[in-house]
Design a protein around this motif. Structure first.
Motif, PDB file in Angstrom:
ATOM      1  N   ASP A 197      78.907  76.486 104.842  1.00  9.26           N
ATOM      2  CA  ASP A 197      79.393  75.280 104.165  1.00  9.26           C
ATOM      3  C   ASP A 197      79.779  74.189 105.155  1.00  9.26           C
ATOM      4  O   ASP A 197      79.867  73.011 104.785  1.00  9.26           O
ATOM      5  N   LEU A 198      80.020  74.577 106.405  1.00 13.20           N
ATOM      6  CA  LEU A 198      80.448  73.614 107.412  1.00 13.20           C
ATOM      7  C   LEU A 198      79.275  73.043 108.215  1.00 13.20           C
ATOM      8  O   LEU A 198      79.475  72.238 109.118  1.00 13.20           O
ATOM      9  N   MET A 199      78.050  73.452 107.906  1.00 13.12           N
ATOM     10  CA  MET A 199      76.871  72.887 108.562  1.00 13.12           C
ATOM     11  C   MET A 199      76.389  71.685 107.771  1.00 13.12           C
ATOM     12  O   MET A 199      76.096  71.790 106.567  1.00 13.12           O
ATOM     13  N   ILE A 200      76.300  70.544 108.422  1.00 12.64           N
ATOM     14  CA  ILE A 200      75.903  69.299 107.776  1.00 12.64           C
ATOM     15  C   ILE A 200      74.599  68.811 108.413  1.00 12.64           C
ATOM     16  O   ILE A 200      74.621  68.154 109.457  1.00 12.64           O
ATOM     17  N   PRO A 201      73.432  69.122 107.844  1.00 15.20           N
ATOM     18  CA  PRO A 201      72.178  68.653 108.431  1.00 15.20           C
ATOM     19  C   PRO A 201      71.963  67.169 108.167  1.00 15.20           C
ATOM     20  O   PRO A 201      72.332  66.649 107.114  1.00 15.20           O
ATOM     21  N   MET A 202      71.383  66.490 109.120  1.00 12.24           N
ATOM     22  CA  MET A 202      71.054  65.080 108.934  1.00 12.24           C
ATOM     23  C   MET A 202      69.963  64.933 107.886  1.00 12.24           C
ATOM     24  O   MET A 202      69.217  65.864 107.605  1.00 12.24           O
ATOM     25  N   LYS A 203      69.869  63.746 107.341  1.00 16.36           N
ATOM     26  CA  LYS A 203      68.881  63.468 106.298  1.00 16.36           C
ATOM     27  C   LYS A 203      67.490  63.275 106.912  1.00 16.36           C
ATOM     28  O   LYS A 203      67.332  62.678 107.980  1.00 16.36           O
ATOM     29  N   ASP A 204      66.485  63.795 106.193  1.00 12.40           N
ATOM     30  CA  ASP A 204      65.103  63.681 106.656  1.00 12.40           C
ATOM     31  C   ASP A 204      64.576  62.256 106.549  1.00 12.40           C
ATOM     32  O   ASP A 204      63.697  61.860 107.312  1.00 12.40           O
ATOM     33  N   ASP A 205      65.082  61.498 105.565  1.00 17.88           N
ATOM     34  CA  ASP A 205      64.522  60.177 105.284  1.00 17.88           C
ATOM     35  C   ASP A 205      65.230  59.045 106.023  1.00 17.88           C
ATOM     36  O   ASP A 205      64.982  57.867 105.745  1.00 17.88           O
ATOM     37  N   LEU A 206      66.119  59.388 106.954  1.00 16.21           N
ATOM     38  CA  LEU A 206      66.783  58.391 107.792  1.00 16.21           C
ATOM     39  C   LEU A 206      66.497  58.710 109.259  1.00 16.21           C
ATOM     40  O   LEU A 206      66.293  59.870 109.606  1.00 16.21           O
ATOM     41  N   PRO A 207      66.477  57.695 110.130  1.00 10.13           N
ATOM     42  CA  PRO A 207      66.252  57.972 111.558  1.00 10.13           C
ATOM     43  C   PRO A 207      67.279  58.965 112.085  1.00 10.13           C
ATOM     44  O   PRO A 207      68.468  58.868 111.776  1.00 10.13           O
ATOM     45  N   GLY A 208      66.809  59.936 112.852  1.00 11.34           N
ATOM     46  CA  GLY A 208      67.700  60.972 113.357  1.00 11.34           C
ATOM     47  C   GLY A 208      68.643  60.461 114.430  1.00 11.34           C
ATOM     48  O   GLY A 208      68.347  59.510 115.139  1.00 11.34           O
ATOM     49  N   TYR A 209      69.802  61.095 114.519  1.00 11.17           N
ATOM     50  CA  TYR A 209      70.787  60.805 115.564  1.00 11.17           C
ATOM     51  C   TYR A 209      71.189  59.321 115.582  1.00 11.17           C
ATOM     52  O   TYR A 209      71.277  58.694 116.638  1.00 11.17           O
ATOM     53  N   THR A 210      71.412  58.769 114.393  1.00  9.78           N
ATOM     54  CA  THR A 210      71.855  57.384 114.256  1.00  9.78           C
ATOM     55  C   THR A 210      73.170  57.330 113.494  1.00  9.78           C
ATOM     56  O   THR A 210      73.525  58.262 112.770  1.00  9.78           O
ATOM     57  N   ALA A 211      73.873  56.207 113.640  1.00  7.58           N
ATOM     58  CA  ALA A 211      75.129  56.017 112.916  1.00  7.58           C
ATOM     59  C   ALA A 211      74.876  56.018 111.409  1.00  7.58           C
ATOM     60  O   ALA A 211      75.687  56.540 110.635  1.00  7.58           O
ATOM     61  N   LYS A 212      73.752  55.466 110.993  1.00  5.57           N
ATOM     62  CA  LYS A 212      73.428  55.416 109.571  1.00  5.57           C
ATOM     63  C   LYS A 212      73.317  56.814 108.980  1.00  5.57           C
ATOM     64  O   LYS A 212      73.816  57.092 107.882  1.00  5.57           O
ATOM     65  N   ASN A 213      72.681  57.707 109.698  1.00  4.68           N
ATOM     66  CA  ASN A 213      72.525  59.079 109.226  1.00  4.68           C
ATOM     67  C   ASN A 213      73.874  59.799 109.246  1.00  4.68           C
ATOM     68  O   ASN A 213      74.234  60.503 108.291  1.00  4.68           O
ATOM     69  N   GLY A 214      74.635  59.608 110.315  1.00  9.26           N
ATOM     70  CA  GLY A 214      75.944  60.236 110.410  1.00  9.26           C
ATOM     71  C   GLY A 214      76.880  59.794 109.297  1.00  9.26           C
ATOM     72  O   GLY A 214      77.623  60.608 108.733  1.00  9.26           O
ATOM     73  N   TYR A 215      76.832  58.511 108.983  1.00 13.07           N
ATOM     74  CA  TYR A 215      77.664  57.977 107.902  1.00 13.07           C
ATOM     75  C   TYR A 215      77.286  58.598 106.564  1.00 13.07           C
ATOM     76  O   TYR A 215      78.145  59.043 105.791  1.00 13.07           O
ATOM     77  N   ALA A 216      75.972  58.647 106.299  1.00 23.24           N
ATOM     78  CA  ALA A 216      75.498  59.144 104.998  1.00 23.24           C
ATOM     79  C   ALA A 216      75.883  60.599 104.776  1.00 23.24           C
ATOM     80  O   ALA A 216      76.393  60.966 103.709  1.00 23.24           O
ATOM     81  N   VAL A 217      75.649  61.439 105.780  1.00 20.51           N
ATOM     82  CA  VAL A 217      75.893  62.877 105.571  1.00 20.51           C
ATOM     83  C   VAL A 217      77.391  63.202 105.613  1.00 20.51           C
ATOM     84  O   VAL A 217      77.862  64.098 104.902  1.00 20.51           O
ATOM     85  N   MET A 218      78.158  62.469 106.403  1.00 22.51           N
ATOM     86  CA  MET A 218      79.599  62.719 106.450  1.00 22.51           C
ATOM     87  C   MET A 218      80.250  62.290 105.144  1.00 22.51           C
ATOM     88  O   MET A 218      81.173  62.960 104.642  1.00 22.51           O
ATOM     89  N   LYS A 219      79.769  61.211 104.581  1.00 22.15           N
ATOM     90  CA  LYS A 219      80.296  60.738 103.303  1.00 22.15           C
ATOM     91  C   LYS A 219      80.082  61.788 102.216  1.00 22.15           C
ATOM     92  O   LYS A 219      80.994  62.102 101.437  1.00 22.15           O
ATOM     93  N   GLU A 220      78.875  62.349 102.180  1.00 27.15           N
ATOM     94  CA  GLU A 220      78.574  63.381 101.184  1.00 27.15           C
ATOM     95  C   GLU A 220      79.418  64.630 101.418  1.00 27.15           C
ATOM     96  O   GLU A 220      79.899  65.249 100.470  1.00 27.15           O
ATOM     97  N   PHE A 221      79.614  65.001 102.666  1.00 25.56           N
ATOM     98  CA  PHE A 221      80.414  66.185 102.988  1.00 25.56           C
ATOM     99  C   PHE A 221      81.857  66.003 102.523  1.00 25.56           C
ATOM    100  O   PHE A 221      82.447  66.915 101.920  1.00 25.56           O
ATOM    101  N   LEU A 222      82.433  64.860 102.781  1.00 28.89           N
ATOM    102  CA  LEU A 222      83.829  64.614 102.400  1.00 28.89           C
ATOM    103  C   LEU A 222      84.006  64.628 100.883  1.00 28.89           C
ATOM    104  O   LEU A 222      85.042  65.049 100.366  1.00 28.89           O
ATOM    105  N   GLN A 223      82.977  64.186 100.180  1.00 26.19           N
ATOM    106  CA  GLN A 223      83.055  64.169  98.717  1.00 26.19           C
ATOM    107  C   GLN A 223      83.031  65.570  98.122  1.00 26.19           C
ATOM    108  O   GLN A 223      83.457  65.779  96.989  1.00 26.19           O
ATOM    109  N   LYS A 224      82.547  66.531  98.897  1.00 23.44           N
ATOM    110  CA  LYS A 224      82.542  67.925  98.434  1.00 23.44           C
ATOM    111  C   LYS A 224      83.914  68.573  98.576  1.00 23.44           C
ATOM    112  O   LYS A 224      84.146  69.664  98.062  1.00 23.44           O
TER     113      LYS A 224
END
Length: 340
Positions: free
Chosen positions: A217-244
């Motif tokens: 549950d603590l593994m947060i994979p980056m999104k496939d449809d966003l550039p990898g290792y970017t702030a945009k990807n980090g923001y998107a996946v962290m936001k979803e994780f916090l909402q869980k």
């Protein structure tokens, strides 16, 4: 069976002479026809014998830096160092970016023929199933911080990199020593079988050594449809994780840019760093020291990586034996982690 010039001519619907003119950059050939022929040559991995001879006769003194991952600030921060070091060593510098839709080795092959390169340094990104294809390059090359799917024991490519697994283990162990037990990780997407996987393995190894069970549950994979290792990807996946609303006291972002995006998601949720959740990154970008709070991270030794890459390439050009170089990182302890 080896591809011949006749095969290239047949695939392009032109004569053998036209293929030869395209290879030798004859100014009288139609530009569109030339590009079509060179594209087929790249696709077929064809290096004609006479082209190889011409390459030796007319090669320039240019070294190309082929960059995969142009969105990654860590790589762009190294451009100036490569240019300065190569030019100081007597070589012309050529910067070439490679998009995610292009095959980097095909690009390298075409560029070698068109620019009569002396050598190539590949920077960043991931090269899949590349062992045999790399061997077709007619000039020396070095892989600098390039992820390669080939198992380490089978990989004989000339490589300069940091030990991703060991350095990830180091920074996760730092969090564990600070009392954190619920540590999330923002790792590569499902297609990242190299850098992301190695940093994830380092994370797992640190947990195991400290007697902490891995929690998926603590593994947060980056999104496939966003550039990898970017702030945009980090923001998107962290936001979803916090909402869980999954309990975590710290998060290991596997690049500083990802950590910057995670900061924004945490702040938007009304939480604080490190008061509510500690954050660490990976790369050592200077920008991290200007974040509020300043980001704790593992710094990659960029100057050493650049210098080693150039030295190894020049040694190959001179016909000298070379071997890969693996470097250690430096833990930069700043303000984004609290003791619990």
């Amino acid at each position: 069976m080896a591809v011949t010039m006749k095969d290239i001519a047949r695939l392009c619907g032109v004569g053998v002479g036209t293929v030869s003119r395209a290879i030798n950059d004859d100014p009288g050939i139609n530009a569109a026809t030339r590009e079509k022929i060179l594209a087929v040559i790249r696709e077929q991995h064809y290096v004609p014998n006479n082209s190889a001879r011409n390459l030796k006769m007319t090669e320039s003194n240019t070294v190309a830096l082929l960059v995969m991952g142009i969105d990654n600030l860590f790589f762009t921060s190294m451009f100036g160092g490569f240019q300065k070091t190569l030019e100081k060593s007597g070589y012309d510098f050529l910067l070439q970016t490679v998009s995610q839709t292009e095959n980097v080795i095909d690009v390298a092959m075409g560029l070698t023929m068109e620019k009569r390169l002396k050598g190539i340094i590949f920077l960043g990104g991931q090269i899949n199933r590349s062992k045999e294809k790399l061997k077709t390059l007619p000039v020396p090359y070095v892989l600098c911080t390039v992820a390669n799917e080939v198992p380490e024991e089978e990989d004989d490519s000339v490589k300069v990199a940091i030990d991703d697994e060991a350095e990830s283990e180091k920074i996760v162990s730092y969090l564990l020593d600070k009392g954190h037990r619920r540590i999330a990780i923002i790792t590569g997407n499902k297609f990242d079988t190299a850098v992301g996987q190695r940093r994830f393995h380092g994370y797992q190894k640190a947990l195991e050594k400290h007697g902490i069970a891995y929690d998926e549950d603590l593994m947060i994979p980056m999104k496939d449809d966003l550039p990898g290792y970017t702030a945009k990807n980090g923001y998107a996946v962290m936001k979803e994780f916090l909402q869980k609303d999954i309990k975590a006291t710290a998060v290991f972002a596997t690049s500083d840019m990802v950590a910057f995006g995670a900061y924004k998601a945490i702040f938007e949720q009304g939480l604080g760093v490190p008061g509510d959740i500690s954050v660490v990154g990976f790369d050592g970008l200077e920008l991290g020291s200007y974040m509020e709070p300043a980001l704790t991270t593992v710094a990659q030794p960029t100057e050493e990586l650049v210098r080693a890459s150039v030295d190894l390439l020049i040694s190959q050009i001179k016909g000298e034996p070379v071997s890969r170089q693996i470097f250690k990182g430096n833990l930069l302890e700043r303000e984004s982690v609290q003791q619990i």
